[in-house]
Design an enzyme around this catalytic site. Structure first.
Site, PDB file in Angstrom:
ATOM      1  N   TYR A   1     -14.923  11.863  -1.941  1.00 19.17           N
ATOM      2  CA  TYR A   1     -14.852  12.740  -2.601  1.00 19.17           C
ATOM      3  C   TYR A   1     -14.572  12.219  -4.415  1.00 19.17           C
ATOM      4  O   TYR A   1     -15.236  10.802  -4.472  1.00 19.17           O
ATOM      5  CB  TYR A   1     -13.065  13.268  -2.681  1.00 19.17           C
TER       6      TYR A   1
ATOM      7  N   ASP B   1     -14.606  18.747   3.552  1.00 17.10           N
ATOM      8  CA  ASP B   1     -16.141  18.531   3.605  1.00 17.10           C
ATOM      9  C   ASP B   1     -16.403  17.946   4.835  1.00 17.10           C
ATOM     10  O   ASP B   1     -15.922  16.503   4.149  1.00 17.10           O
ATOM     11  CB  ASP B   1     -16.620  18.452   2.342  1.00 17.10           C
TER      12      ASP B   1
ATOM     13  N   HIS C   1     -18.887  17.033   4.778  1.00 18.76           N
ATOM     14  CA  HIS C   1     -20.617  16.309   4.328  1.00 18.76           C
ATOM     15  C   HIS C   1     -21.670  15.930   5.616  1.00 18.76           C
ATOM     16  O   HIS C   1     -22.339  14.536   5.787  1.00 18.76           O
ATOM     17  CB  HIS C   1     -20.036  14.678   3.701  1.00 18.76           C
TER      18      HIS C   1
ATOM     19  N   GLU D   1     -16.740  22.480   5.242  1.00 15.05           N
ATOM     20  CA  GLU D   1     -18.406  22.221   4.604  1.00 15.05           C
ATOM     21  C   GLU D   1     -19.146  21.733   5.527  1.00 15.05           C
ATOM     22  O   GLU D   1     -18.337  20.479   6.427  1.00 15.05           O
ATOM     23  CB  GLU D   1     -17.709  22.169   3.546  1.00 15.05           C
TER      24      GLU D   1
ATOM     25  N   GLU E   1     -25.243  21.847   0.194  1.00 13.25           N
ATOM     26  CA  GLU E   1     -25.770  21.862  -1.992  1.00 13.25           C
ATOM     27  C   GLU E   1     -27.014  20.555  -1.536  1.00 13.25           C
ATOM     28  O   GLU E   1     -27.093  20.293  -2.454  1.00 13.25           O
ATOM     29  CB  GLU E   1     -24.684  20.680  -1.958  1.00 13.25           C
TER      30      GLU E   1
ATOM     31  N   ARG F   1     -23.447  27.121  -0.812  1.00 11.16           N
ATOM     32  CA  ARG F   1     -23.609  26.612  -1.784  1.00 11.16           C
ATOM     33  C   ARG F   1     -24.608  25.449  -2.505  1.00 11.16           C
ATOM     34  O   ARG F   1     -24.167  24.675  -2.458  1.00 11.16           O
ATOM     35  CB  ARG F   1     -21.959  25.159  -0.909  1.00 11.16           C
TER      36      ARG F   1
ATOM     37  N   HIS G   1     -21.806  24.494  -5.562  1.00 15.64           N
ATOM     38  CA  HIS G   1     -21.632  22.818  -5.472  1.00 15.64           C
ATOM     39  C   HIS G   1     -21.293  22.536  -6.979  1.00 15.64           C
ATOM     40  O   HIS G   1     -22.359  23.051  -7.475  1.00 15.64           O
ATOM     41  CB  HIS G   1     -22.601  22.476  -4.810  1.00 15.64           C
TER      42      HIS G   1
ATOM     43  N   ASP H   1     -20.941  15.632 -10.648  1.00  7.30           N
ATOM     44  CA  ASP H   1     -22.316  14.758 -10.707  1.00  7.30           C
ATOM     45  C   ASP H   1     -23.536  15.566 -11.598  1.00  7.30           C
ATOM     46  O   ASP H   1     -23.793  15.062 -11.773  1.00  7.30           O
ATOM     47  CB  ASP H   1     -22.974  13.930  -9.732  1.00  7.30           C
TER      48      ASP H   1
HETATM   49  C1  CS2 Z   1     -19.843  16.387  -2.093  1.00  5.06           C
HETATM   50  C2  CS2 Z   1     -20.945  16.272  -3.771  1.00  5.06           C
HETATM   51  O1  CS2 Z   1     -19.163  18.401  -3.741  1.00  5.06           O
HETATM   52  C3  CS2 Z   1     -19.559  18.236  -2.663  1.00  5.06           C
HETATM   53  O2  CS2 Z   1     -19.291  18.481  -2.449  1.00  5.06           O
HETATM   54  O3  CS2 Z   1     -21.231  17.161  -1.352  1.00  5.06           O
HETATM   55  O4  CS2 Z   1     -19.365  15.726  -4.119  1.00  5.06           O
HETATM   56  C4  CS2 Z   1     -21.632  15.217  -2.989  1.00  5.06           C
HETATM   57  O5  CS2 Z   1     -21.164  13.955  -2.256  1.00  5.06           O
HETATM   58  C5  CS2 Z   1     -22.540  15.083  -3.994  1.00  5.06           C
HETATM   59  O6  CS2 Z   1     -22.783  15.513  -4.997  1.00  5.06           O
HETATM   60  C6  CS2 Z   1     -23.226  13.618  -4.112  1.00  5.06           C
HETATM   61  O7  CS2 Z   1     -23.736  13.176  -5.348  1.00  5.06           O
HETATM   62 MG    MG Z   2     -20.539  18.770  -0.083  1.00  8.60          MG
END
Ligand code: CS2
Ligand code: MG
Length: 407
Positions: free
Chosen positions: A166, A215, A217, A241, A267, A288, A317, A321
């Site tokens: 997160y 999420d 993941h 997600e 993503e 996404r 997304h 980052d």
């Molecule tokens: C995450 C991302 O925001 C999201 O949905 O899945 O923050 C993901 O962990 C990062 O982009 C990894 O660099």
């Molecule tokens: Mg994500």
């Protein structure tokens, strides 16, 4: 206008960002984001050693042609490194085109379809009570949709917690580490049980109408994901997600067939080949894609139009980052596309503002963008150069037996 120079600027205002700068003979300059979390230097090399010289001399106005040339022309194609490099170039070219026309990008795409666009924020709690409390604070600030994550105590190893990735706007580095080999342990069964318990509590505490997003993941295997998606139905999430690995279409089809929980995914995708079937078979509800890993605005507009045909909404997304350049590019796209769903967003902090002047504004829990020409982002290059790149790495996960899991 003739492209005379393509440069990269690697900067680190709290986290690393890779900026692409394109200069034209007329003096108009465009900027784009080519950041790939934890792999920024690889993308930089790809641009500096390969794309930069190739692009010099071409007409900056022919964005579609340039995109096709870089994508198809070099034979080898796809993958996050190349598509992040292309994204940086593409967004910089759109920035130049907008500045030249004296128009904001959404206007060049065909104009606004809305006046503002909805967003959500990440909220993380180390305990259930803390999570509920933090959600309430965000609701007071005006947010009506929240992405929640939490720590799950390990019932078999005291003091150990399972934590979902997160981002806390104040601890931007949570999704990267400074250690090359940072290992974490994951137990999908314990997490799945906790997810159901936390969601029930949260829905009861926040009432019926707050949008909730979680999420996973990709950290569940299919058997657990079927159970979770079904069991979450009564709490009517806005979406769940990445319930499983993004590249397992059969599992996603089964999830869709047996559960009414909306699914968001994408993503990790870099080209339309990664998601064409998911969209035209309507296996997901929200796409996404990350603009900075998908080749930029040019392919993103096409993707949105394709998704619109199948009534798939967007939830692009955009965590911390990717840089404010990418967030601004998304703002222009979101203002224009009819099938906009919701936008992930992180408010730039004071350090990031030393490098980027962003035109994206938050008001009453929604986002807006002004009418500056082009992308509308100011880049303070001197500050960018002073804030030097710091190597950072993504952690990775193992299960209790030591086997690698999706991080
Ligand atoms: C995450 C991302 O925001 C999201 O949905 O899945 O923050 C993901 O962990 C990062 O982009 C990894 O660099
Ligand atoms: Mg994500």
């Amino acid at each position: 206008m003739e492209i005379t120079k393509v440069e990269t600027l690697l900067t680190s205002p709290g986290r690393n960002y890779l900026i692409v700068k394109i200069t034209t003979r007329s003096g108009i300059v465009g900027y784009g984001d080519a950041t790939l979390n934890g792999r920024e230097t690889v993308v930089k090399t790809f641009i500096d050693d390969y794309l930069a010289e190739w692009l010099e001399g071409f007409d900056s106005d022919r964005i579609e042609d340039i995109w096709r040339m870089l994508f198809k022309g070099g034979y080898w194609r796809g993958g996050p490194v190349m598509m992040s490099a292309l994204a940086g170039v593409d967004v910089a070219l759109w920035d130049i085109k907008g500045k030249r026309a004296g128009l904001p990008l959404y206007s060049l795409f065909g104009g606004k379809c809305r006046d503002r666009y909805g967003t959500y924020i990440h909220v993380h709690g180390t305990t259930d009570d803390e999570l509920i409390e933090k959600c309430r604070e965000k609701i007071k600030e005006g947010y009506i949709t929240l992405r929640y994550s939490f720590d799950t105590p390990d019932p078999f190893r005291k003091g150990n917690f399972f934590r979902q990735p997160y981002q806390n706007p104040l601890e931007k580095r949570i999704e990267v580490g400074t250690l090359k080999k940072e290992e974490q342990i994951w137990d999908e069964h314990v997490y799945a049980n906790d997810l159901l318990k936390v969601t029930e509590k949260l829905r009861a505490a926040l009432g019926d109408h707050i949008g909730l997003i979680h999420d996973v993941h990709g950290r569940l295997s299919s058997d657990q994901a079927y159970r979770v998606a079904k069991a979450l139905e009564p709490y009517h999430l806005l979406f769940l997600e990445d319930p499983v690995d993004s590249f397992n279409n059969k599992v996603l089809e089964n999830i869709k067939m047996q559960s009414a929980t909306p699914i968001a995914l994408g993503e990790l995708f870099n080209t339309i080949s990664d998601c064409r079937d998911l969209i035209d078979k309507r296996l997901i509800d929200y796409i996404r894609i990350d603009i900075s890993h998908y080749g930029g605005i040019t392919p993103l507009l096409k993707l949105a139009a394709f998704a619109e045909i199948f009534d798939v909404k967007t939830a692009f997304h955009a965590p911390s980052d990717i840089s404010p350049l990418a967030h601004a590019a998304l703002a222009h796209v979101n203002m224009h596309i009819p099938n906009f769903g919701i936008q992930e967003y992180v408010e730039p902090d004071a350090e990031i503002k030393k490098v980027f002047r962003s035109p994206v504004r938050m008001a009453d829990g929604a986002l807006q963008i002004g009418d500056e020409a082009g992308l509308g982002v100011g880049v303070l290059e001197e500050a960018a150069t002073e804030l030097r790149y710091k190597p950072m790495f993504l952690p990775y996960l193992r299960d209790r037996t030591g086997a690698i899991q999706n991080w």
